[in-house]
Design a protein around this motif. Structure first.
Motif, mmCIF file in Angstrom:
data_model
loop_
_atom_site.group_PDB
_atom_site.id
_atom_site.type_symbol
_atom_site.label_atom_id
_atom_site.label_comp_id
_atom_site.label_asym_id
_atom_site.label_seq_id
_atom_site.Cartn_x
_atom_site.Cartn_y
_atom_site.Cartn_z
ATOM 1 N N HIS A 1 0.830 -1.206 0.000
ATOM 2 C CA HIS A 1 0.000 0.000 0.000
ATOM 3 C C HIS A 1 0.868 1.260 0.000
ATOM 4 O O HIS A 1 0.492 2.275 -0.589
ATOM 5 N N SER A 2 2.034 1.178 0.628
ATOM 6 C CA SER A 2 2.973 2.300 0.568
ATOM 7 C C SER A 2 3.477 2.487 -0.860
ATOM 8 O O SER A 2 3.539 3.602 -1.381
ATOM 9 N N THR A 3 3.823 1.367 -1.490
ATOM 10 C CA THR A 3 4.294 1.428 -2.877
ATOM 11 C C THR A 3 3.221 2.026 -3.778
ATOM 12 O O THR A 3 3.500 2.908 -4.599
ATOM 13 N N ASN A 4 1.981 1.551 -3.602
ATOM 14 C CA ASN A 4 0.894 2.067 -4.428
ATOM 15 C C ASN A 4 0.656 3.550 -4.176
ATOM 16 O O ASN A 4 0.429 4.312 -5.116
ATOM 17 N N ALA A 5 0.698 3.970 -2.916
ATOM 18 C CA ALA A 5 0.478 5.383 -2.598
ATOM 19 C C ALA A 5 1.549 6.242 -3.269
ATOM 20 O O ALA A 5 1.244 7.300 -3.847
ATOM 21 N N ARG A 6 2.780 5.772 -3.214
ATOM 22 C CA ARG A 6 3.890 6.528 -3.794
ATOM 23 C C ARG A 6 3.728 6.612 -5.318
ATOM 24 O O ARG A 6 3.911 7.668 -5.921
ATOM 25 N N LEU A 7 3.365 5.485 -5.929
ATOM 26 C CA LEU A 7 3.190 5.464 -7.379
ATOM 27 C C LEU A 7 2.003 6.330 -7.807
ATOM 28 O O LEU A 7 2.113 7.167 -8.711
ATOM 29 N N VAL A 8 0.867 6.121 -7.146
ATOM 30 C CA VAL A 8 -0.368 6.774 -7.569
ATOM 31 C C VAL A 8 -0.298 8.288 -7.350
ATOM 32 O O VAL A 8 -0.487 9.078 -8.277
ATOM 33 N N ILE B 1 -14.535 13.755 -2.047
ATOM 34 C CA ILE B 1 -13.604 14.316 -3.031
ATOM 35 C C ILE B 1 -14.236 14.480 -4.397
ATOM 36 O O ILE B 1 -13.722 15.211 -5.233
ATOM 37 N N GLY B 2 -15.374 13.824 -4.632
ATOM 38 C CA GLY B 2 -16.070 13.981 -5.899
ATOM 39 C C GLY B 2 -15.605 12.992 -6.954
ATOM 40 O O GLY B 2 -14.526 12.406 -6.856
ATOM 41 N N GLU B 3 -16.459 12.807 -7.962
ATOM 42 C CA GLU B 3 -16.213 11.739 -8.939
ATOM 43 C C GLU B 3 -15.014 12.022 -9.835
ATOM 44 O O GLU B 3 -14.289 11.099 -10.225
ATOM 45 N N GLU B 4 -14.784 13.306 -10.129
ATOM 46 C CA GLU B 4 -13.663 13.622 -11.020
ATOM 47 C C GLU B 4 -12.337 13.260 -10.356
ATOM 48 O O GLU B 4 -11.486 12.589 -10.958
ATOM 49 N N ALA B 5 -12.177 13.695 -9.099
ATOM 50 C CA ALA B 5 -10.939 13.381 -8.382
ATOM 51 C C ALA B 5 -10.806 11.876 -8.181
ATOM 52 O O ALA B 5 -9.710 11.306 -8.328
ATOM 53 N N ALA B 6 -11.927 11.220 -7.878
ATOM 54 C CA ALA B 6 -11.893 9.771 -7.655
ATOM 55 C C ALA B 6 -11.478 9.040 -8.927
ATOM 56 O O ALA B 6 -10.689 8.092 -8.881
ATOM 57 N N SER B 7 -12.002 9.499 -10.064
ATOM 58 C CA SER B 7 -11.656 8.865 -11.336
ATOM 59 C C SER B 7 -10.162 8.957 -11.604
ATOM 60 O O SER B 7 -9.546 8.021 -12.128
ATOM 61 N N LYS B 8 -9.577 10.106 -11.271
ATOM 62 C CA LYS B 8 -8.138 10.272 -11.495
ATOM 63 C C LYS B 8 -7.332 9.304 -10.642
ATOM 64 O O LYS B 8 -6.328 8.738 -11.093
ATOM 65 N N ILE B 9 -7.777 9.126 -9.392
ATOM 66 C CA ILE B 9 -7.050 8.213 -8.499
ATOM 67 C C ILE B 9 -7.169 6.775 -9.003
ATOM 68 O O ILE B 9 -6.182 6.035 -9.057
ATOM 69 N N VAL B 10 -8.387 6.394 -9.398
ATOM 70 C CA VAL B 10 -8.582 5.033 -9.908
ATOM 71 C C VAL B 10 -7.749 4.808 -11.171
ATOM 72 O O VAL B 10 -7.064 3.789 -11.315
ATOM 73 N N ALA B 11 -7.788 5.786 -12.065
ATOM 74 C CA ALA B 11 -7.013 5.655 -13.311
ATOM 75 C C ALA B 11 -5.529 5.521 -13.004
ATOM 76 O O ALA B 11 -4.818 4.720 -13.637
ATOM 77 N N ALA B 12 -5.047 6.301 -12.042
ATOM 78 C CA ALA B 12 -3.625 6.238 -11.688
ATOM 79 C C ALA B 12 -3.270 4.875 -11.100
ATOM 80 O O ALA B 12 -2.193 4.329 -11.361
ATOM 81 N N LEU B 13 -4.195 4.317 -10.291
ATOM 82 C CA LEU B 13 -3.915 2.995 -9.718
ATOM 83 C C LEU B 13 -3.921 1.917 -10.815
ATOM 84 O O LEU B 13 -3.116 0.978 -10.786
ATOM 85 N N PHE B 14 -4.816 2.078 -11.782
ATOM 86 C CA PHE B 14 -4.815 1.158 -12.925
ATOM 87 C C PHE B 14 -3.493 1.260 -13.692
ATOM 88 O O PHE B 14 -2.968 0.260 -14.173
#
Length: 470
Positions: A246-253, A318-331
């Motif tokens: 989860h640390s790795t993912n946080a740093r990457l995302v 945080i709203g759908e736009e911000a959430a979408s960016k986070i999800v996309a970054a995790l993908f």
DNA sequence: CGATCACGG
DNA sequence: ACGCCGTGATCG
């Protein structure tokens, strides 16, 4: 290829698991009744003080003092109708349909209201949360002693079994426990002020062992990504010696892909260890957020849900736009995850079900053949989750049977008291070969043939609280 | 007896 | 109906 139910039964080792379950129920566990009684008296005193404070608060604000704080209806009337506080648009599970007059007053909703309140109102809301916490502890401290049987032990009931005998069980083959519900005993230090797990003690002359599968469902997904796509990224991320995922993912995302800044510099400038350090609470929060997104995604959650479940520092969604960016970054960071999601959707549309690890089949025909897009989405979420949840149940079930059937462990006096999905609690005589017992347990818990390796942590102590944190 | 809330994984 | 699987106390 069709497999007979008898063959499935054998492959899953259901009879072996059943035998180990029955033994676990017979073993029971020792309860520190004095601890329960002392703590309950303490908790009830605090409950009375809190109630008095709440009543004073009501009177000061000019309202009658006999409201039932356990009644959502009465609390809603007080806060919204009488005090004029705006109802929260969010609660723990997401949005509140305010247009339909829906109101929520769980802790997340109260937090939203609290952040928009005068100090005097905050006081009351804080006391209400306090009251709920105290009552949560009293629920267990008060009732647990009532379960002590004539043999001096508590024998919780486990499953899976048929509904007919009122025992517990799940469609994913996970166990459940009832009377008492030992799987739901609080563990979160922030919520459990009375440390109820300290009441679960080792009998005289014994010590408790708590053994935990590390990130079991993530390891299973790592295994599946190797098998399905020859994608080793996730398996490597959870391999022994790898940094916390989860640390790795946080740093990457938040660092590499979103370029967020914390503590004055871009998030990817920090060593991965800092994301778990108390010295960097901002990074810890990012880790916690991405951990929530990670597990949410594994169970079929989408940006729509994260839009309200992820909150900023003031509890605003945080709203759908911000959430979408986070999800996309995790993908982007872990492409195997969206690939798995697409694979599962294709699979259930073709086969109208999804297999588990033990040869189980999760039948989804009613959802996938309805022609209803909502039901298809529901099927997609269930199907994403099923291989991981069922896989975990199969792996832990096999380890449970292997440990039970191990004659050396039995002769050492090892006895299973509880199983909590990815965790075992055993008692063992203090005179046993403890190092040997732990090594053998570790061996059984990591023996399931996965392409991503299982890892185990084992703690020891005089009670569940100690052993679980050791 | 369904809905709400809370706890665990 | 937009997060999966559970148990249980309490309200109305």
């Amino acid at each position: 290829m069709l497999v007979s139910s008898a063959e499935l039964y054998k492959r899953a080792g259901i009879d072996r698991v059943e035998t180990a379950i029955v033994n676990m129920e017979q073993n029971g566990f020792k309860l520190d009744v004095d601890f329960c009684n002392r703590s309950r008296v303490d908790a009830e005193e605090q409950e009375a003080v809190t109630l008095e404070r709440l009543n004073d608060w009501l009177v000061d604000a000019g309202f009658p003092r006999d409201i039932n704080w356990a009644s959502p209806l009465q609390v809603a009337k007080l806060l919204h109708d009488d005090m004029g506080m705006p109802p929260s648009p969010v609660w723990k599970k997401g949005r509140v349909n305010l247009a339909k007059g829906e109101r929520k007053l769980d802790e997340a909703a109260l937090g939203w209201i609290r952040n928009r309140s005068e100090p005097s109102v905050r006081f009351g809301l804080d006391e209400l949360v306090r009251l709920r916490r105290i009552r949560g502890a009293i629920k267990y401290l008060g009732k647990l002693p009532g379960y002590v049987a004539p043999d001096g032990l508590v024998h919780s009931v486990a499953g899976p079994a048929s509904d007919a005998d009122q025992r517990a069980g799940t469609i994913t083959w996970r166990l459940a426990a009832k009377n008492p519900e030992v799987m739901q005993i609080p563990t979160d230090i922030k919520k459990d002020w009375f440390r109820v797990r300290k009441a679960f003690i080792a009998p005289m002359g014994h010590t408790l062992l708590v053994a935990d599968e590390k990130a079991l469902e993530v390891v299973i997904l790592g295994h599946l990504l190797v098998r399905l796509f020859d994608d080793h990224q996730l398996a490597d991320m959870v391999a022994p010696g790898a940094p916390d995922i989860h640390s790795t993912n946080a740093r990457l995302v938040f660092g590499k892909f979103l370029r967020w800044e914390r503590h004055g510099r871009c998030v990817d400038q920090f060593p991965v260890e800092y994301f778990q350090s108390d010295d960097y609470p901002e990074l810890q929060r990012l880790r916690q957020a991405i951990k929530e997104v990670w597990y949410g995604l594994m169970y079929g959650k989408s940006a729509y849900g994260f839009a309200t479940s992820l909150r900023d520092d003031r509890d605003n969604p945080i709203g759908e736009e911000a959430a979408s960016k986070i999800v996309a970054a995790l993908f982007d960071a872990v492409p195997g995850v969206p690939r798995y999601q697409s694979f599962v959707l294709d699979y259930i549309q073709q086969h109208h079900g999804i297999p588990g690890l033990g040869g189980a089949w999760c039948d989804l025909r009613e959802l996938t053949q309805s022609g209803d897009q909502w039901l298809l989405k529901k099927a997609h979420r269930v199907a994403q989750n099923y291989p991981m949840q069922n896989g975990g149940a199969v792996i832990i079930g096999r380890a449970m049977a292997d440990c039970y059937e191990d004659k050396w462990l039995w002769d050492q006096g090892l006895r299973l008291e509880r199983q909590v999905h990815d965790e075992f609690n055993w008692r063992v005589p203090e005179t046993a070969d403890l190092a040997g017992v732990k090594a053998r347990i570790r061996q059984h818990m990591t023996s399931y043939p996965l392409t991503a390796p299982l890892q185990v942590t084992i703690g020891q102590g005089a009670n569940w609280d100690e052993a679980g944190n050791a």
